[in-house]
Scaffold this active site. Structure first.
Site, short mmCIF file in Angstrom:
data_model
loop_
_atom_site.label_atom_id
_atom_site.label_comp_id
_atom_site.label_asym_id
_atom_site.label_seq_id
_atom_site.Cartn_x
_atom_site.Cartn_y
_atom_site.Cartn_z
N GLY A 148 11.74 3.92 -0.43
CA GLY A 148 12.87 4.85 -0.51
C GLY A 148 13.92 4.51 -1.53
O GLY A 148 14.53 5.40 -2.12
N GLU A 149 14.19 3.24 -1.73
CA GLU A 149 15.36 2.86 -2.51
C GLU A 149 15.06 2.19 -3.83
O GLU A 149 15.89 2.23 -4.76
CB GLU A 149 16.27 1.98 -1.65
CG GLU A 149 17.04 2.82 -0.64
CD GLU A 149 17.54 2.06 0.56
OE1 GLU A 149 16.70 1.56 1.33
OE2 GLU A 149 18.76 1.97 0.74
N THR A 181 4.01 11.93 -1.30
CA THR A 181 5.37 11.77 -0.80
C THR A 181 6.02 10.52 -1.39
O THR A 181 7.23 10.52 -1.65
CB THR A 181 5.40 11.70 0.75
OG1 THR A 181 4.55 10.65 1.18
CG2 THR A 181 4.94 13.02 1.36
N ARG A 185 0.83 -1.20 0.00
CA ARG A 185 0.00 0.00 0.00
C ARG A 185 0.87 1.25 0.00
O ARG A 185 1.86 1.33 0.74
CB ARG A 185 -0.89 0.04 1.25
CG ARG A 185 -1.92 1.18 1.19
CD ARG A 185 -2.44 1.60 2.55
NE ARG A 185 -3.06 0.54 3.32
CZ ARG A 185 -4.29 0.07 3.11
NH1 ARG A 185 -5.04 0.57 2.16
NH2 ARG A 185 -4.76 -0.89 3.87
MO1 MOS Z 1 19.71 3.95 2.87
S1 MOS Z 1 21.42 3.72 1.73
O1 MOS Z 1 19.53 2.34 3.45
O2 MOS Z 1 20.20 4.91 4.19
#
Ligand code: MOS
Length: 701
Positions: free
Chosen positions: A666-667, A596, A590
């Site tokens: 995030g990655e 964001t 989700r």
């Molecule tokens: Mo991220 S490179 O896991 O802070």
């Protein structure tokens, strides 16, 4: 404090674009970032770092007379005068304790002064004499032979299953190629900075730090400084980006702590310079990936081998887990991965967005593109033929592997079917045009050590507290949404407290695990609060709770997936590569806040594009340092580089990972992106480049 397995949360606020709860503070300039705390401090001292000019050897003498005579300079600390550390095992953090120089750019002295100008001028006046010893600072295939006990995040160094050599001997098609990625340095907008203050009466060290994890700073510094954890308070109210560089604790934080301890009662402010960030705050090691893929004529993989060579520092070991995604990505009965390092006299490598997955998947996904071509099949078809029913690494079932859906649906949305089968088929004016695809993956992790507190306030409001850090991702906003849904109230009724180590403990913002880890703790605390105090509590009641370890992490392979599509234009005369379109479609559970999350995906896609086209730190092995120490010579993507870029995601929930149904965002956006772009440049030009960045020289002869 109770530990429980939180129940799934019903989404009310989650899934909506709640505006950033700290947006007003940020755009009006009222948000106070680390170094800015000095403005409100009484009598602050400014710290400047003196760094070594040799890569290996000893400091034989430090002459601070000229510096001390300079107006405003108050003191100079070196290895003879800095406070002693109680522990020195961490060779990166144990600075100013002895005369040994382990890499060029290491902190060998610090200057404290009444202004930042005086401090920097003073630092330039410190005379350091060295006894230089021979150093080794070049990563080569013939010196990367050291086998670490484990690689980053505690993963296995090597894995082996079946008989790769025999399978390769029997394969119809063998693809053998070596891929290289360069040194890369994180360049968050806000450099590393902190204000440190030692209160001798309270015996309390307070750090207003730019860090991804306030508790990580406490636990790294306390034993080294000989302090109890409760004697260090770390706050990180606002952080201007980190990307991993503010995840592990680095020596500038120790320098500021030591300086503060040497000046009881006076706040000490340190802002690391952009140049110093190229030796003091981590970087991504260069990597060499040797791939061997063996397949049947139809593309079905029989063997996958990924042998990685990269480097670490003698000052502290850090081994990037570059082959880790290769272990789980595609089906093949015979598999082998390994990591070997060169141990060099260089600065310490560390985390940079998707350590492991970023360089590893770059190599793997270019290799898959080459294999698809060798088999004469579409790259998406190749991935369909090698889709594993279960996780090849653990044998566990997937949580919800939707890679093929990302590839197929992404192909439709991108317009993949229109591409010519042959490379170098489309010339538009002076530009060769081509498209490329790559897969993306990232593990879905929840970290241990998270606790949240819920307290009832008056007016049906709730204070929700956890010492998490929002490094610019939107965590403050997203955790507010999670807290509201976990308590079944409006977001306006949530007072969220984060970013302070006096709050309940939280894991570091890293590994795309923040929202999952902190949100699960908030879900647990909210659930326990309701069990303890009901739906209509009196003000002032509170409950602390932690989520139990996720049992599904043992029984399932928990990952996110995605597909990245790129269209590039390569100038036929200059070799310049322009990105015309970049599109990612992701499966991440989700999405708690579309606005964001989209920023996370787009930012990571841009960072992948930046790695593909520009980013490269040049290390000069003669001197052992990175010579590209500023944003004029270390190129990162700018607005003009980013054209049509879009990210979307599948509509889904994953309750095997978190009570929110989310995973992490995030990655994954940087994973595979450079490969998609490299594959697109091949399709455009017919020139196969096996290293990053894809600089113009590769495409002109
Ligand atoms: Mo991220 S490179 O896991 O802070």
């Amino acid at each position: 404090m109770t530990e429980l397995r939180p129940e799934p949360i019903t989404a009310r606020a989650m899934g909506r674009d709640l505006g950033r709860v700290d947006g007003r503070e940020k755009v009006t300039g009222r948000a106070v970032y680390a170094a800015e705390h000095a403005a409100a401090a009484t009598d602050p001292l400014h710290l400047a770092l003196v760094t070594s000019r040799i890569a290996r050897g000893r400091v034989t003498a430090i002459d601070a007379r000229a510096a001390l005579a300079h107006p405003g300079v108050v003191s100079v600390l070196d290895h003879t005068s800095a406070p002693r550390l109680a522990q020195t095992d961490n060779g990166e953090l144990a600075i100013l304790q002895d005369d040994v120089v382990q890499y060029r750019g290491q902190i060998v002295a610090v200057v404290l002064a009444e202004s930042s100008e005086s401090a920097r001028e003073g630092a330039a006046l410190v005379e350091v004499a060295y006894a230089e010893e021979p150093h080794e600072a070049e990563l080569r295939e013939d010196n990367a032979t050291y086998r670490p006990d484990e690689v980053n995040a505690g993963m296995e160094t090597d894995t082996e299953e079946g008989d790769v050599d025999a399978a390769l001997a029997e394969a119809d098609v063998v693809l053998e190629a070596t891929y290289r990625t360069p040194y890369e340095h994180n360049n968050p907008m806000e450099p590393h900075a902190l204000v440190a203050h030692w209160d001798p009466d309270a015996e309390l060290l307070t750090l207003d730090d730019s860090t991804q994890g306030v508790f990580g700073v406490v636990s790294a510094l306390a034993p080294m400084l000989g302090l109890e954890p409760a004697q260090i308070r770390v706050r990180a109210a606002y952080v201007g980006g980190g990307f991993g560089s503010k995840g592990e604790v680095h020596s500038p934080e120790m320098a500021a702590a030591l300086a503060a301890l040497s000046m009881p009662g006076r706040p000490v402010v340190l802002a690391v310079t952009r140049q110093q960030m190229f030796s003091l705050t981590g970087y991504r090691t260069a990597t060499i990936s040797h791939f061997r893929l063996g397949a049947r004529a139809d593309g079905t993989l029989l063997a996958i081998e990924h042998a990685v060579q990269e480097q670490t520092s003698k000052a502290r070991e850090f081994a990037e887990q570059t082959a880790s995604p290769t272990r789980m990505m595609y089906a093949a009965p015979h598999r082998r991965t390994s990591h070997r390092l060169a141990r060099l006299d260089v600065a310490v490598p560390s985390w940079m967005r998707a350590p492991g997955e970023m360089p590893g998947m770059y190599a793997h996904e270019v290799a898959m593109d080459e294999l698809a071509e060798a088999c004469g099949i579409d790259p998406i078809v190749l991935r369909e033929r090698n889709e594993p029913a279960i996780d090849p690494e653990t044998g566990n079932p997937w949580n919800d592997r939707r890679l093929l859906e990302c590839l197929r649906s992404g192909a439709e949305r991108f317009g993949w079917a229109d591409r010519p089968a042959e490379p170098r088929a489309t010339l538009d004016g002076d530009w060769w045009v081509g498209t490329g695809v790559a897969a993306a993956t990232y593990p879905a992790m929840r970290m241990p050590g998270n606790t949240a507190r819920v307290r009832s306030l008056d007016g049906d409001r709730y204070e929700v507290a956890i010492g998490a850090v929002d490094i610019g991702t939107g965590a403050r906003t997203v955790l507010t949404q999670i807290a509201a849904d976990a308590l079944a109230v409006e977001t306006a009724r949530i007072e969220l407290l984060i970013a302070d180590s006096t709050l309940p403990s939280a894991s570091t913002a890293g590994g795309s695990s923040g929202t999952s880890s902190w949100g699960s703790a908030i879900a647990a605390a909210a659930q326990q609060f309701r069990a303890d105090h009901g739906e209509d509590p009196d003000p002032g009641l509170h409950t602390l709770a932690s989520p139990a370890a996720n049992p599904h992490a043992e029984t399932h392979a928990l990952h996110s997936f995605g597909a990245v599509f790129a269209e590039t234009r390569v100038n036929r005369w200059t070799g310049e590569v322009r990105m015309s379109r970049l599109y990612g479609l992701y499966s991440v559970g989700r999405v708690i806040n579309p606005a964001t999350a989209r920023s996370q995906f787009l930012g990571a896609l841009v960072m992948g594009l930046s790695a593909a086209l520009h980013e490269e730190s040049h290390r000069d092995p003669r001197f052992g340092h990175v010579v590209t120490q500023d944003l004029a010579t270390y190129h990162v993507a700018t607005h003009a580089d980013v054209r049509g870029i879009e990210a979307e995601w599948l509509d889904e929930e994953d309750h095997l990972v978190t009570p929110m149904g989310s995973r992490g965002v995030g990655e994954i956006g940087i994973v595979g992106t450079a490969a998609a772009i490299a594959n697109a440049t091949y399709h455009a030009t017919g020139v196969r480049v096996r290293e990053l960045p894809l600089s113009p020289d590769h495409f002109v002869s």
